[in-house]
Design a protein around this motif. Structure first.
Motif, PDB file in Angstrom:
ATOM      1  N   ILE A   1       0.713  -1.121   0.000  1.00 49.46           N
ATOM      2  CA  ILE A   1      -0.053  -0.042  -0.128  1.00 49.46           C
ATOM      3  C   ILE A   1       0.850   1.183  -0.105  1.00 49.46           C
ATOM      4  CG2 ILE A   1      -0.142   0.010   2.476  1.00 49.46           C
ATOM      5  CD1 ILE A   1      -3.116   1.196   2.180  1.00 49.46           C
ATOM      6  N   HIS A   2       0.636   2.339  -0.730  1.00 46.95           N
ATOM      7  CA  HIS A   2       1.140   3.507  -0.895  1.00 46.95           C
ATOM      8  C   HIS A   2       0.671   4.410   0.338  1.00 46.95           C
ATOM      9  CE1 HIS A   2       3.667   6.423  -3.054  1.00 46.95           C
ATOM     10  NE2 HIS A   2       2.919   7.338  -2.496  1.00 46.95           N
ATOM     11  N   THR A   3       1.587   5.110   1.296  1.00 43.89           N
ATOM     12  CA  THR A   3       0.993   5.660   2.293  1.00 43.89           C
ATOM     13  C   THR A   3       1.046   7.181   2.398  1.00 43.89           C
ATOM     14  OG1 THR A   3       3.325   5.263   3.231  1.00 43.89           O
ATOM     15  CG2 THR A   3       1.769   3.532   3.592  1.00 43.89           C
ATOM     16  N   ARG A   4       1.430   7.722   1.227  1.00 41.62           N
ATOM     17  CA  ARG A   4       1.509   9.309   1.354  1.00 41.62           C
ATOM     18  C   ARG A   4       1.398   9.873   0.019  1.00 41.62           C
ATOM     19  NH1 ARG A   4       5.590  13.307   0.132  1.00 41.62           N
ATOM     20  NH2 ARG A   4       7.096  11.385  -0.476  1.00 41.62           N
ATOM     21  N   ASN A   5       0.660  10.749  -0.348  1.00 45.34           N
ATOM     22  CA  ASN A   5       0.240  11.517  -1.513  1.00 45.34           C
ATOM     23  C   ASN A   5       1.631  11.879  -2.257  1.00 45.34           C
ATOM     24  OD1 ASN A   5      -2.577  11.015  -1.217  1.00 45.34           O
ATOM     25  ND2 ASN A   5      -2.857  13.176  -0.644  1.00 45.34           N
ATOM     26  N   ASN A   6       1.773  11.435  -3.204  1.00 45.36           N
ATOM     27  CA  ASN A   6       3.063  11.576  -4.012  1.00 45.36           C
ATOM     28  C   ASN A   6       2.528  12.105  -5.349  1.00 45.36           C
ATOM     29  OD1 ASN A   6       5.434  11.889  -5.413  1.00 45.36           O
ATOM     30  ND2 ASN A   6       6.566  10.148  -4.351  1.00 45.36           N
ATOM     31  N   TYR A   7       2.429  13.514  -5.650  1.00 38.38           N
ATOM     32  CA  TYR A   7       2.087  13.948  -7.009  1.00 38.38           C
ATOM     33  C   TYR A   7       3.087  13.949  -8.098  1.00 38.38           C
ATOM     34  CZ  TYR A   7      -1.870  15.883  -4.077  1.00 38.38           C
ATOM     35  OH  TYR A   7      -2.835  16.147  -3.583  1.00 38.38           O
ATOM     36  N   GLN A   8       4.366  13.553  -7.672  1.00 45.53           N
ATOM     37  CA  GLN A   8       5.406  13.636  -8.697  1.00 45.53           C
ATOM     38  C   GLN A   8       5.850  12.112  -9.297  1.00 45.53           C
ATOM     39  OE1 GLN A   8       6.230  16.558  -9.784  1.00 45.53           O
ATOM     40  NE2 GLN A   8       5.598  17.688  -8.090  1.00 45.53           N
ATOM     41  N   LEU A   9       5.304  11.385  -8.573  1.00 47.99           N
ATOM     42  CA  LEU A   9       5.573   9.823  -8.810  1.00 47.99           C
ATOM     43  C   LEU A   9       4.921   9.480 -10.130  1.00 47.99           C
ATOM     44  CD1 LEU A   9       7.385   7.714  -7.721  1.00 47.99           C
ATOM     45  CD2 LEU A   9       5.442   6.675  -6.499  1.00 47.99           C
ATOM     46  N   ALA A  10       5.886   9.000 -11.150  1.00 48.14           N
ATOM     47  CA  ALA A  10       5.374   8.705 -12.425  1.00 48.14           C
ATOM     48  C   ALA A  10       4.663   7.224 -12.467  1.00 48.14           C
ATOM     49  CB  ALA A  10       6.299   8.674 -13.470  1.00 48.14           C
ATOM     50  N   TRP A  11       3.686   7.075 -13.593  1.00 49.21           N
ATOM     51  CA  TRP A  11       3.152   5.752 -13.645  1.00 49.21           C
ATOM     52  C   TRP A  11       2.770   5.621 -15.198  1.00 49.21           C
ATOM     53  CZ3 TRP A  11      -1.368   6.639 -16.008  1.00 49.21           C
ATOM     54  CH2 TRP A  11      -2.216   8.013 -15.683  1.00 49.21           C
ATOM     55  N   THR A  12       2.702   4.211 -15.453  1.00 45.37           N
ATOM     56  CA  THR A  12       2.325   4.133 -16.868  1.00 45.37           C
ATOM     57  C   THR A  12       1.036   3.147 -16.818  1.00 45.37           C
ATOM     58  OG1 THR A  12       4.633   4.509 -17.698  1.00 45.37           O
ATOM     59  CG2 THR A  12       3.151   3.116 -19.131  1.00 45.37           C
ATOM     60  N   ALA A  13       0.254   3.156 -17.545  1.00 45.01           N
ATOM     61  CA  ALA A  13      -1.228   2.481 -17.474  1.00 45.01           C
ATOM     62  C   ALA A  13      -0.960   1.379 -18.483  1.00 45.01           C
ATOM     63  CB  ALA A  13      -2.361   3.111 -17.673  1.00 45.01           C
ATOM     64  N   GLN A  14      -1.610   0.345 -18.489  1.00 42.38           N
ATOM     65  CA  GLN A  14      -1.514  -0.777 -19.504  1.00 42.38           C
ATOM     66  C   GLN A  14      -2.009  -0.438 -20.825  1.00 42.38           C
ATOM     67  OE1 GLN A  14      -3.349  -3.864 -16.761  1.00 42.38           O
ATOM     68  NE2 GLN A  14      -1.731  -5.135 -17.799  1.00 42.38           N
ATOM     69  N   ASN A  15      -2.719   0.749 -21.078  1.00 41.74           N
ATOM     70  CA  ASN A  15      -3.255   0.911 -22.368  1.00 41.74           C
ATOM     71  C   ASN A  15      -2.235   1.864 -22.734  1.00 41.74           C
ATOM     72  OD1 ASN A  15      -3.548   3.519 -20.654  1.00 41.74           O
ATOM     73  ND2 ASN A  15      -5.888   3.298 -20.993  1.00 41.74           N
ATOM     74  N   GLY A  16      -1.082   2.226 -21.936  1.00 42.07           N
ATOM     75  CA  GLY A  16      -0.149   3.236 -22.672  1.00 42.07           C
ATOM     76  C   GLY A  16      -0.327   4.693 -21.950  1.00 42.07           C
ATOM     77  N   GLU A  17      -1.441   4.727 -21.466  1.00 40.89           N
ATOM     78  CA  GLU A  17      -1.545   6.236 -20.935  1.00 40.89           C
ATOM     79  C   GLU A  17      -0.321   6.357 -19.840  1.00 40.89           C
ATOM     80  OE1 GLU A  17      -4.838   8.945 -18.252  1.00 40.89           O
ATOM     81  OE2 GLU A  17      -5.099   6.808 -18.676  1.00 40.89           O
ATOM     82  N   GLU A  18      -0.052   7.604 -19.773  1.00 40.76           N
ATOM     83  CA  GLU A  18       1.128   8.030 -18.881  1.00 40.76           C
ATOM     84  C   GLU A  18       0.560   9.354 -17.813  1.00 40.76           C
ATOM     85  OE1 GLU A  18       4.701   8.522 -21.117  1.00 40.76           O
ATOM     86  OE2 GLU A  18       5.207   6.652 -21.158  1.00 40.76           O
ATOM     87  N   GLY A  19       1.185   9.209 -16.877  1.00 43.03           N
ATOM     88  CA  GLY A  19       0.967  10.430 -15.730  1.00 43.03           C
ATOM     89  C   GLY A  19       1.587  10.582 -14.492  1.00 43.03           C
ATOM     90  N   THR A  20       1.312  11.445 -13.801  1.00 46.21           N
ATOM     91  CA  THR A  20       1.997  11.398 -12.131  1.00 46.21           C
ATOM     92  C   THR A  20       1.081  11.412 -11.321  1.00 46.21           C
ATOM     93  OG1 THR A  20       2.126  13.686 -12.402  1.00 46.21           O
ATOM     94  CG2 THR A  20       3.998  12.611 -13.383  1.00 46.21           C
ATOM     95  N   GLY A  21       1.464  10.902 -10.212  1.00 49.13           N
ATOM     96  CA  GLY A  21       0.547  10.953  -8.955  1.00 49.13           C
ATOM     97  C   GLY A  21       0.315   9.557  -8.465  1.00 49.13           C
ATOM     98  N   VAL A  22       0.611   9.260  -7.087  1.00 51.53           N
ATOM     99  CA  VAL A  22       0.229   7.974  -6.552  1.00 51.53           C
ATOM    100  C   VAL A  22      -0.005   8.475  -5.216  1.00 51.53           C
ATOM    101  CG1 VAL A  22       0.862   5.559  -5.997  1.00 51.53           C
ATOM    102  CG2 VAL A  22       1.872   6.747  -7.883  1.00 51.53           C
ATOM    103  N   PHE A  23      -1.194   7.767  -4.564  1.00 46.76           N
ATOM    104  CA  PHE A  23      -1.871   8.674  -3.528  1.00 46.76           C
ATOM    105  C   PHE A  23      -2.166   7.542  -2.303  1.00 46.76           C
ATOM    106  CE2 PHE A  23      -3.062  10.557  -7.386  1.00 46.76           C
ATOM    107  CZ  PHE A  23      -2.520  11.847  -7.149  1.00 46.76           C
TER     108      PHE A  23
END
Length: 736
Positions: free
Chosen positions: A591-613
């Motif tokens: 489990i992610h325990t702190r809002n991190n607006y800068q952390l990068a992610w990639t979705a399986q459909n190819g979409e990219e963005g930042t933020g894990v909460f």
């Protein structure tokens, strides 16, 4: 604490971000591993470490250093080895040799006090000279600052954080106003700054100390207790206790903070309340936006048309809505803003589905929830795309703010938000800023759930006002009446004991008098018995353990260790990463325990963005021990790469606290009921845990603990002003 006089052999591992190091040293002929947050050392340096011996379960005996001191090299060979170690940019082995040949044992003094003489060395021009001097000065300043800080009991890890921020100004800042670090450096709070201040001899009566201490009282009340203000008397009394200062001194400094507008004073009812200025502004803005939105005019569908569509929906789904459920759907269609609340089985999801059908604008409707699990459940039950609120608002890492706001509202005709009890004041403000006046806003939640982890009581305050359009659902939807989970959740909420172990039930209890035996039973249930009963192969995916406490045999920390060892034990050749006391392995539930607006992610459909909460749950899909990175796939199919320093934001999630489980729904919930602090073992916490289960609940412990929770209707009051602000703005609106 022991001392270890040593000579550096080699640095095996070093994380440049947090300076965690694994170093091989020689001491009295033995090769020893030293670990800790330390500056870079060069091979051959003489270092005295202070710390304790530790037996690591995998890597064996290690020396965990908490302090160090470096002996400046005095021999020509030692000086040359230090200069050529790679720590000083622009100096390699051949240049180091030339410098030492030229200046001999005075080399380090010349580099410190007469650095311009380095240009006497062949091959060192102006640019290279500047590079060498800058790098050497940085190394010396960092070590000097760390030694200075350590003399005052400041850990190496914190010392490095401070010196990285202030550089050669470290000693000046720490001596003059260490409380400045509270504002400048993440992770340093008042207590740490105050300890440092006392260590360097700063006066107990310093205005810096007193005023930062008063603000800390309010910040801690917000972060730890969810308050948005405290009564003035409470601020004064808590500040007196924290600062060991007389009332008149606290009141004088409190008045100074009010005059500077760092704090705001206002009457909430008959209580003089004190707010942090920013928090006060947020609650005022939320209230104003809610009242304005509620007074808007919806695009509108004729009431007769809505009623006909409701009847058609009932026929299609073979259901019959209650009066309250019908009222909710009709109000949703006729209002710019509607708040819907109800417990499990009261039909909130069915109502959302009917609203989507009745308003005939699915393509113009957006659905969202605070967490990935809640959004995923919303999408599964409606067949309509749902996102987390953060993803809906689209955080921009470059701009460090949400893309959708007042100037760029969400492009939708209707917005439905579920699990509103989890939304705090910060997220609510961002959400309302992104909603255009033309958008119909429907807010759904269970007012009897635990309030948000962050400050505020958004759902509760909205429902208290009676000013905002609202519907309370209190009848159990007929399809759910056979579920013991639903009926027992309502029994618990009404202070009645749940019905246990009824034949054919989905609600079970295993009686164990000891916490140790209860913990062992929970592991057996998750690893063998429940997977067989539920006919599932992926236990961590389908079965969630929820604990009321973090500590103890049946607390989150111990159960996570036990469950990891049972469900995902260490295998030979299996890559894993050890961070602090936690081992992360391929396949672990986290489990992610702190809002991190800068952390990068990639979705399986190819979409990219930042933020894990905070609260996002996923599984580790790859581990790279060499690079100290791992990948987590979250519930909404996002892949996130974590570097070593970012692992501080991860925890194992085989067992969660009840607070962390909010917004989630699990096939089966297993919960220890073995007693604990009365402030934790409350009825609404028990109710919240039970409502997380979809198919099965198993309680493990003793009946006395269950009875105590059911009877304990203690709810910590949150001091919030949103209710009063809404009433105030509604009155102003009525008089306009």
């Amino acid at each position: 604490m022991e001392s270890l006089a040593s000579v550096i052999s080699d640095t095996v591992f070093r994380n440049e971000e947090n300076n965690y190091s694994v170093i091989q040293v020689r001491s009295e002929g033995d090769e020893i591993t030293v670990v800790g947050c330390l500056p870079a050392f060069s091979s051959g340096e003489s270092v005295l470490f202070e710390g304790d011996w530790d037996e690591h379960p995998i890597y064996g005996k290690q020396f965990k250093a908490v302090r160090f001191s470096v002996q400046t090299p005095s021999s020509l060979q030692g000086i040359e080895r230090y200069l050529s170690s790679g720590l000083i940019k622009g100096v390699g082995p051949s240049t180091a040799r030339l410098i030492v040949q030229e200046f001999g044992k005075e080399t380090l003094d010349i580099m410190m006090y007469q650095p311009e003489r380095l240009m006497e060395i062949p091959g060192i021009g102006r640019i290279r000279y500047q590079q060498i001097v800058s790098s050497f000065s940085e190394q010396v300043a960092t070590r000097r600052a760390m030694v200075f800080l350590q003399t005052y009991g400041i850990s190496p890890q914190l010392s490095l954080k401070i010196t990285k921020h202030y550089g050669d100004r470290t000693e000046q800042v720490v001596r003059s106003n260490p409380y400045q670090m509270i504002d400048d450096i993440e992770g340093i709070g008042f207590l740490t700054a105050d300890r440092i201040a006392q260590s360097v001899g700063l006066s107990f009566s310093s205005e810096f100390r007193l005023q930062y201490g008063i603000k800390y009282v309010l910040m801690e009340a917000s972060a730890a207790e969810g308050h948005t203000y405290l009564p003035k008397d409470t601020v004064v009394s808590r500040s007196c206790g924290l600062l060991s200062a007389p009332i008149e001194v606290i009141e004088t400094n409190l008045q100074a903070l009010l005059l500077k507008k760092d704090l705001i004073s206002a009457f909430i009812g008959d209580t003089e309340a004190v707010f942090l200025a920013g928090v006060y502004a947020i609650e005022r803005e939320i209230a104003a936006r809610l009242v304005r939105h509620a007074c808007g005019t919806p695009s509108g569908i004729q009431p007769d048309t809505i009623r006909k569509r409701i009847l058609t929906f009932e026929k299609q789904e073979a259901i019959k809505f209650s009066k309250k459920q019908r009222e909710a759907i009709e109000k949703a269609a006729a209002s710019s803003l509607l708040v819907v609340t109800g417990g499990p089985g009261t039909g909130k999801t069915t109502i959302i589905n009917c609203i989507l059908y009745a308003m005939m604008n699915r393509e113009q409707t957006m659905l969202a929830a605070p967490t990935g699990r809640a959004a995923k459940r919303m999408e599964e039950t409606t067949g309509h795309e749902a996102k987390t609120i953060h993803r809906l608002l689209e955080y921009s890492g470059e701009a460090e703010q949400f893309v959708h706001d007042t100037g760029n509202p969400l492009p939708c005709q209707c917005l439905i938000i579920d699990e509103m009890s989890m939304v705090d004041i910060y997220l609510m403000r961002s959400l309302l800023r992104a909603v255009s006046p033309e958008t119909q806003l429907i807010l759904v939640g269970d007012a009897d759930q635990l309030p948000s982890v962050g400050p505020g009581n958004i759902l509760g305050d909205m429902l208290r006002t009676q000013v905002l359009p609202q519907v309370r659902l209190n009848e159990i939807f007929r399809q759910e009446k056979m579920s013991a989970i639903v009926t027992n959740a309502h029994r618990i909420n009404h202070g009645e004991m749940p019905v246990l172990n009824q034949r054919g039930s989905d609600f079970f209890f295993e009686n164990h008098s000891s916490a140790d035996r209860a913990a062992q039973t929970i592991v057996q249930l998750c690893s063998r018995r429940l997977p067989d009963y539920l006919k599932v192969t992926d236990s961590p995916q389908n079965i969630q353990v929820l604990s009321p406490t973090k500590k103890g045999l049946c607390g989150v920390e111990n159960l996570n260790r036990m469950l990891q060892n049972a469900l995902n034990p260490r295998k030979s050749q299996q890559d894993e990463i050890i961070y602090g006391e936690t081992v992360y392995r391929l396949g672990d539930k986290v489990i992610h325990t702190r809002n991190n607006y800068q952390l990068a992610w990639t979705a399986q459909n190819g979409e990219e963005g930042t933020g894990v909460f905070n609260g996002d749950i996923g599984f580790i899909t790859c581990v790279n021990d060499d690079e100290k990175t791992l990948c987590v796939r979250y519930d909404d199919s996002r892949d996130v790469i974590y570097e070593y320093k970012q692992l501080e934001d991860l925890d194992l999630a085989y067992c969660l606290s009840v607070h962390k489980s909010q917004g989630g729904e699990f096939s089966a919930v297993v919960m220890p009921v073995v007693g604990g602090p009365p402030m934790l073992m409350t009825r609404n916490l028990f109710y919240t845990a039970m409502t997380r289960a979809r198919k099965l609940v198993v309680l493990v412990g003793n009946l006395n603990a269950i009875s105590s929770m059911v009877q304990n209707d203690y709810i910590t009051r949150r001091y919030t002003s949103l209710y009063d602000q809404i009433v105030l703005y509604a009155g102003i609106q009525d008089n306009v």
